[in-house]
Scaffold this motif. Structure first.
Motif, PDB file in Angstrom:
ATOM      1  N   SER A  16      27.899  23.001  57.390  1.00 16.57           N
ATOM      2  CA  SER A  16      28.434  21.883  58.156  1.00 16.57           C
ATOM      3  C   SER A  16      29.948  21.892  58.024  1.00 16.57           C
ATOM      4  CB  SER A  16      27.843  20.584  57.597  1.00 16.57           C
ATOM      5  OG  SER A  16      28.674  19.481  57.887  1.00 16.57           O
ATOM      6  N   TYR A  17      30.636  21.563  59.133  1.00 15.19           N
ATOM      7  CA  TYR A  17      32.102  21.610  59.134  1.00 15.19           C
ATOM      8  C   TYR A  17      32.596  20.857  60.359  1.00 15.19           C
ATOM      9  CZ  TYR A  17      30.912  25.191  62.518  1.00 15.19           C
ATOM     10  OH  TYR A  17      30.357  25.845  63.590  1.00 15.19           O
ATOM     11  N   LEU A  18      33.885  20.549  60.389  1.00 11.94           N
ATOM     12  CA  LEU A  18      34.481  19.901  61.547  1.00 11.94           C
ATOM     13  C   LEU A  18      34.716  20.934  62.656  1.00 11.94           C
ATOM     14  CD1 LEU A  18      37.082  17.656  59.708  1.00 11.94           C
ATOM     15  CD2 LEU A  18      35.029  16.865  60.916  1.00 11.94           C
ATOM     16  N   PRO A  19      34.608  20.548  63.920  1.00 11.12           N
ATOM     17  CA  PRO A  19      34.770  21.505  65.014  1.00 11.12           C
ATOM     18  C   PRO A  19      36.081  22.298  64.968  1.00 11.12           C
ATOM     19  CG  PRO A  19      33.813  19.486  65.856  1.00 11.12           C
ATOM     20  CD  PRO A  19      34.177  19.218  64.418  1.00 11.12           C
ATOM     21  N   VAL A  20      37.165  21.681  64.500  1.00  6.71           N
ATOM     22  CA  VAL A  20      38.449  22.396  64.456  1.00  6.71           C
ATOM     23  C   VAL A  20      38.462  23.489  63.395  1.00  6.71           C
ATOM     24  CG1 VAL A  20      39.757  20.462  65.375  1.00  6.71           C
ATOM     25  CG2 VAL A  20      39.468  20.678  62.902  1.00  6.71           C
ATOM     26  N   GLU A  21      37.439  23.515  62.553  1.00 11.05           N
ATOM     27  CA  GLU A  21      37.343  24.545  61.514  1.00 11.05           C
ATOM     28  C   GLU A  21      36.443  25.713  61.937  1.00 11.05           C
ATOM     29  OE1 GLU A  21      37.659  21.798  57.508  1.00 11.05           O
ATOM     30  OE2 GLU A  21      35.847  21.601  58.738  1.00 11.05           O
ATOM     31  N   GLN A  22      36.222  25.845  63.251  1.00 10.71           N
ATOM     32  CA  GLN A  22      35.282  26.841  63.763  1.00 10.71           C
ATOM     33  C   GLN A  22      35.626  28.261  63.305  1.00 10.71           C
ATOM     34  OE1 GLN A  22      32.501  26.095  65.459  1.00 10.71           O
ATOM     35  NE2 GLN A  22      31.861  28.233  65.655  1.00 10.71           N
ATOM     36  N   SER A  23      36.899  28.617  63.309  1.00 10.83           N
ATOM     37  CA  SER A  23      37.279  29.986  62.926  1.00 10.83           C
ATOM     38  C   SER A  23      36.923  30.272  61.480  1.00 10.83           C
ATOM     39  CB  SER A  23      38.775  30.215  63.162  1.00 10.83           C
ATOM     40  OG  SER A  23      39.565  29.323  62.393  1.00 10.83           O
ATOM     41  N   ASP A  24      37.153  29.305  60.586  1.00 13.24           N
ATOM     42  CA  ASP A  24      36.767  29.480  59.188  1.00 13.24           C
ATOM     43  C   ASP A  24      35.247  29.591  59.067  1.00 13.24           C
ATOM     44  OD1 ASP A  24      39.277  29.555  58.087  1.00 13.24           O
ATOM     45  OD2 ASP A  24      39.205  27.552  57.205  1.00 13.24           O
ATOM     46  N   ALA A  25      34.532  28.756  59.815  1.00 20.07           N
ATOM     47  CA  ALA A  25      33.066  28.765  59.757  1.00 20.07           C
ATOM     48  C   ALA A  25      32.516  30.114  60.209  1.00 20.07           C
ATOM     49  CB  ALA A  25      32.500  27.650  60.617  1.00 20.07           C
ATOM     50  N   GLU A  26      33.098  30.685  61.242  1.00 21.31           N
ATOM     51  CA  GLU A  26      32.629  31.980  61.729  1.00 21.31           C
ATOM     52  C   GLU A  26      32.885  33.078  60.704  1.00 21.31           C
ATOM     53  OE1 GLU A  26      34.515  32.415  65.504  1.00 21.31           O
ATOM     54  OE2 GLU A  26      33.219  30.932  66.489  1.00 21.31           O
ATOM     55  N   ASP A  27      33.994  32.989  59.994  1.00 26.34           N
ATOM     56  CA  ASP A  27      34.256  33.952  58.917  1.00 26.34           C
ATOM     57  C   ASP A  27      33.183  33.846  57.833  1.00 26.34           C
ATOM     58  OD1 ASP A  27      36.492  35.036  60.080  1.00 26.34           O
ATOM     59  OD2 ASP A  27      37.914  33.827  58.933  1.00 26.34           O
ATOM     60  N   THR A  28      32.858  32.615  57.452  1.00 27.86           N
ATOM     61  CA  THR A  28      31.824  32.417  56.439  1.00 27.86           C
ATOM     62  C   THR A  28      30.483  32.961  56.919  1.00 27.86           C
ATOM     63  OG1 THR A  28      32.940  30.424  55.631  1.00 27.86           O
ATOM     64  CG2 THR A  28      30.643  30.706  55.000  1.00 27.86           C
ATOM     65  N   ALA A  29      30.146  32.698  58.174  1.00 30.89           N
ATOM     66  CA  ALA A  29      28.879  33.186  58.732  1.00 30.89           C
ATOM     67  C   ALA A  29      28.790  34.703  58.665  1.00 30.89           C
ATOM     68  CB  ALA A  29      28.727  32.702  60.166  1.00 30.89           C
ATOM     69  N   ARG A  30      29.901  35.370  58.912  1.00 31.47           N
ATOM     70  CA  ARG A  30      29.884  36.841  58.849  1.00 31.47           C
ATOM     71  C   ARG A  30      29.529  37.334  57.451  1.00 31.47           C
ATOM     72  NH1 ARG A  30      33.810  36.466  63.100  1.00 31.47           N
ATOM     73  NH2 ARG A  30      35.511  35.997  61.668  1.00 31.47           N
ATOM     74  N   TRP A  31      30.034  36.649  56.433  1.00 34.61           N
ATOM     75  CA  TRP A  31      29.708  37.056  55.059  1.00 34.61           C
ATOM     76  C   TRP A  31      28.249  36.781  54.729  1.00 34.61           C
ATOM     77  CZ3 TRP A  31      32.497  40.347  52.541  1.00 34.61           C
ATOM     78  CH2 TRP A  31      33.861  40.429  52.764  1.00 34.61           C
ATOM     79  N   ILE A  32      27.718  35.663  55.222  1.00 34.17           N
ATOM     80  CA  ILE A  32      26.300  35.350  55.011  1.00 34.17           C
ATOM     81  C   ILE A  32      25.428  36.425  55.662  1.00 34.17           C
ATOM     82  CG2 ILE A  32      24.450  33.707  55.537  1.00 34.17           C
ATOM     83  CD1 ILE A  32      26.649  31.499  55.488  1.00 34.17           C
TER      84      ILE A  32
END
Length: 297
Positions: free
Chosen positions: A83-99
């Motif tokens: 879960s994250y704020l929409p403006v943090e999408q780029s960080d979230a996508e980076d995390t998803a790649r590691w998962i």
């Protein structure tokens, strides 16, 4: 972790301190703008299969401690929703790649946990799309600083308590009905629970509330076989630091700890793994300090 980590000098472990204090960001802050980049365990964390078959929901999982926990959980065998704020999408996508690189499923769930309906939707989406929720990590946080009591605004109080405390109630209410015996809730509190710096009147109060809520929830949910614990980080190099602190405070980050440095998110992840796994089966209502030596008595 690598074998050398077992003999690393703790004064020098944990990578880097901020390169300078002149790197403030507007909230909520992005990892990509931090210098040097935080260490989330991307190159070092080695899983042992401690969470195989589990599903975790991590708030604030896009960056900082949340990202480190997401990477560790995935390498331990869990599928992870963040879960994250929409403006943090780029960080979230980076995390998803590691998962996904760890061979696990990543579920990205943007939105604001200040909203009760969104908290319930986070759990509903996790269960619908990943099949369960076994671990809830209440990690997202809002931090403000003050110089005087008069600096504190009603808006700051409201946003901090809604993000840091109210959301925990909403998320636990939504998640617990889906949890089976052996499930775990892990909350992020803070060394501020005890040190309560004069410049963190609101943040310290929310983190104290989280510590107390953790104990109460652990007593309430133990008969269902659900454990509830919390981790208390000290000063850690995450986006919350350049958001809330002025250049002078940022340059001094962690230098007043016993180890003389700030922590890195990767150094927190093992505590969250312990509390989520069967390795911590006799732990509930506990607070684990990862503070660089600051006491939590």
């Amino acid at each position: 972790m690598t074998p050398d980590d077992t003999i690393a000098d703790p004064r020098a472990a944990g990578a880097h301190s901020p390169s300078s204090g002149d790197q403030q960001q507007p909230a909520p802050g992005l990892t990509s703008k931090m210098d040097p980049p935080p260490d989330h365990g991307e190159e070092t964390y080695v899983g042992k299969g401690l969470l195989v078959g589990r599903v975790a929901l991590i708030t604030g999982g896009d960056s900082g401690i949340g990202r480190a926990v997401a990477i560790a959980y995935a390498r331990e065998g869990a599928d992870v929703a963040i879960s994250y704020l929409p403006v943090e999408q780029s960080d979230a996508e980076d995390t998803a790649r590691w998962i996904e690189k760890a061979g696990r499923r990543a579920l990205l769930l943007p939105g604001d946990i200040q909203d009760e309906a969104h908290c319930h939707e986070l759990v509903a989406q996790t269960v619908a799309r990943l099949g369960a929720i076994d671990i809830l990590v209440n990690n997202a946080a809002h931090q403000t600083v003050n110089k005087e009591l008069s600096d504190v605004t009603s808006a700051q109080i409201d946003e901090s308590f809604r993000t840091n405390v109210f959301a925990m109630y909403y998320l636990c209410q939504a998640a617990v009905p889906h949890m089976k015996p052996g499930s775990a809730i892990v909350n992020s509190t803070s060394v501020q629970t005890k040190t309560a710096s004069k410049t963190m009147l609101v943040y310290a109060a929310t983190k104290g509330a989280i510590a107390s809520l953790t104990i109460a929830l652990s007593n309430l949910l133990a008969p269902q076989g659900i454990r509830v614990n919390c981790v208390a980080p000290g000063p850690v190099w995450t986006p919350i630091q350049p958001i809330a602190k002025d250049p002078e405070a940022l340059e001094a980050l962690g230098k007043d700890t016993v180890l003389g440095r700030p922590g890195q998110p990767a150094e927190l992840a093992p505590a969250y793994v312990l509390l989520a796994s069967a390795q911590g089966s006799y732990m509930t209502g506990a607070l684990i300090p990862v503070t660089g030596g600051a006491p939590m008595l």
